[in-house]
Design an enzyme around this catalytic site. Structure first.
Site, PDB file in Angstrom:
ATOM      1  NE  ARG A  33      32.213  44.982  46.656  1.00 17.62           N
ATOM      2  CZ  ARG A  33      32.549  45.793  45.674  1.00 17.62           C
ATOM      3  NH1 ARG A  33      33.069  46.981  45.937  1.00 17.62           N
ATOM      4  NH2 ARG A  33      32.385  45.438  44.416  1.00 17.62           N
ATOM      5  NE  ARG A  34      28.075  48.165  42.920  1.00 12.49           N
ATOM      6  CZ  ARG A  34      28.132  47.768  41.651  1.00 12.49           C
ATOM      7  NH1 ARG A  34      28.588  48.595  40.721  1.00 12.49           N
ATOM      8  NH2 ARG A  34      27.722  46.566  41.306  1.00 12.49           N
ATOM      9  CG  ASP A  55      33.928  43.550  50.702  1.00  9.62           C
ATOM     10  OD1 ASP A  55      33.748  42.355  50.405  1.00  9.62           O
ATOM     11  OD2 ASP A  55      34.788  44.273  50.169  1.00  9.62           O
ATOM     12  CB  SER A 135      31.147  29.878  36.663  1.00  8.71           C
ATOM     13  OG  SER A 135      31.560  30.074  35.319  1.00  8.71           O
ATOM     14  CE1 TYR A 148      34.434  33.782  38.380  1.00  3.82           C
ATOM     15  CE2 TYR A 148      34.590  32.534  36.334  1.00  3.82           C
ATOM     16  CZ  TYR A 148      33.829  33.155  37.306  1.00  3.82           C
ATOM     17  OH  TYR A 148      32.453  33.149  37.204  1.00  3.82           O
ATOM     18  CE  LYS A 152      32.084  32.035  40.516  1.00  6.46           C
ATOM     19  NZ  LYS A 152      31.046  32.405  41.504  1.00  6.46           N
ATOM     20  N   PRO A 178      26.166  29.210  35.452  1.00  7.03           N
ATOM     21  CG  PRO A 178      26.099  31.510  35.874  1.00  7.03           C
ATOM     22  CD  PRO A 178      26.239  30.176  36.557  1.00  7.03           C
ATOM     23  N   GLY A 179      26.860  30.058  31.984  1.00  4.83           N
ATOM     24  CA  GLY A 179      27.906  30.317  31.009  1.00  4.83           C
ATOM     25  C   GLY A 179      27.871  31.770  30.574  1.00  4.83           C
ATOM     26  CB  THR A 183      25.970  40.748  34.496  1.00  3.58           C
ATOM     27  OG1 THR A 183      27.217  40.094  34.773  1.00  3.58           O
ATOM     28  CG2 THR A 183      24.874  39.698  34.326  1.00  3.58           C
TER      29      THR A 183
END
Length: 249
Positions: A33-34, A55, A135, A148, A152, A178-179, A183
């Site tokens: 998006r950026r 997006d 996740s 969330y 996942k 990942p755990g 970030t």
């Protein structure tokens, strides 16, 4: 030169995976998006990066952008379906409806739009690879994770189901789960409260986005007949917290 398509490429896992693959002489379609972050990737790797400022939740924009890929970026052999987020960490009945919608629309619907639009391109290749970024939360629920964790869990189950649908196509599918990884994830979750986000990582060792990118490169390098269905990554400092037991008296 092989082509990879990466969502959520402006930060975190997506950005480091894009950088890692570009360094391995992949051309990279980077969706995020950026626009300014995408331009930074272009400045670093030049014509190897094809930025798409979209997006992933916008179905029409996703399909239009993929349909409009230039020929030199259309022979995609790797999809990294990475765009996703968590918002807040509170009991479900205290979670804002807008936050519920944003997580479901990004982590599930946007994820599906990209996969549906790209799989026909992947089928054209002799060999191809889909990496879905899940996740450990998809299997290990925690307080305040509710929506969330559910999204996942969806990523993990969809990855397995997709392997069935793609049999005979030589398209691999791996759910990378990942755990604890530092970030922008926690800053987004806590809506810019950097102090609260940073507190999660104080006095401990966590994995980095570069670590995850290295694991992805390792998987790409495996022989073509090997499919890793799922791989979980946690730092040595992180384990499961066990069951919560409420005590009376």
């Amino acid at each position: 030169m092989p082509v990879a398509f990466i969502t959520g490429a402006s930060s975190g896992f997506g950005r480091e995976i894009a950088r890692a693959l570009a360094k391995k002489d992949y051309k990279v379609v980077a969706l995020a998006r950026r626009s300014e972050r995408l331009e930074d990737l272009r400045k670093e790797f030049g014509e190897r990066i094809y930025p798409i400022c979209v997006d992933a939740r916008n179905k029409e924009s996703v399909f239009s952008a993929i349909d409009s890929l230039p020929q030199e970026f259309s022979d995609i052999s790797i999809l990294v379906n990475n765009a996703g987020l968590a918002l807040e960490q509170v009991e479900f009945d205290k979670l804002e409806i807008d936050d519920i919608d944003t997580m479901v629309d990004t982590n599930i619907k946007g994820f599906l739009y990209v996969a549906r639009a790209l799989i026909p391109l992947l089928r054209r290749q002799k060999d191809a690879y889909i990496f879905n970024i899940g996740s450990v939360a998809g299997r290990n629920p925690y307080f305040g994770g509710n929506v969330y964790c559910g999204t996942k869990a969806f990523v993990g189950q969809f990855s397995l189901a997709l392997r069935n649908d793609l049999r005979g196509s030589n398209i691999k599918v791996t759910n990378i789960a990942p755990g604890l990884c530092k970030t922008e994830f926690s800053e987004v979750r806590f809506k810019g409260d950097k102090k609260k986000a940073d507190s999660l990582y104080e006095n401990t060792k966590f994995i980095s986005a570069k670590d995850l990118a290295e694991v992805l490169l390792m998987l790409v390098a495996l022989p073509s007949h090997i499919n890793v269905n799922e791989i979980e990554l946690m730092p040595v400092t992180q384990t499961w917290s066990g069951f919560h037991i409420e005590r009376f008296g």
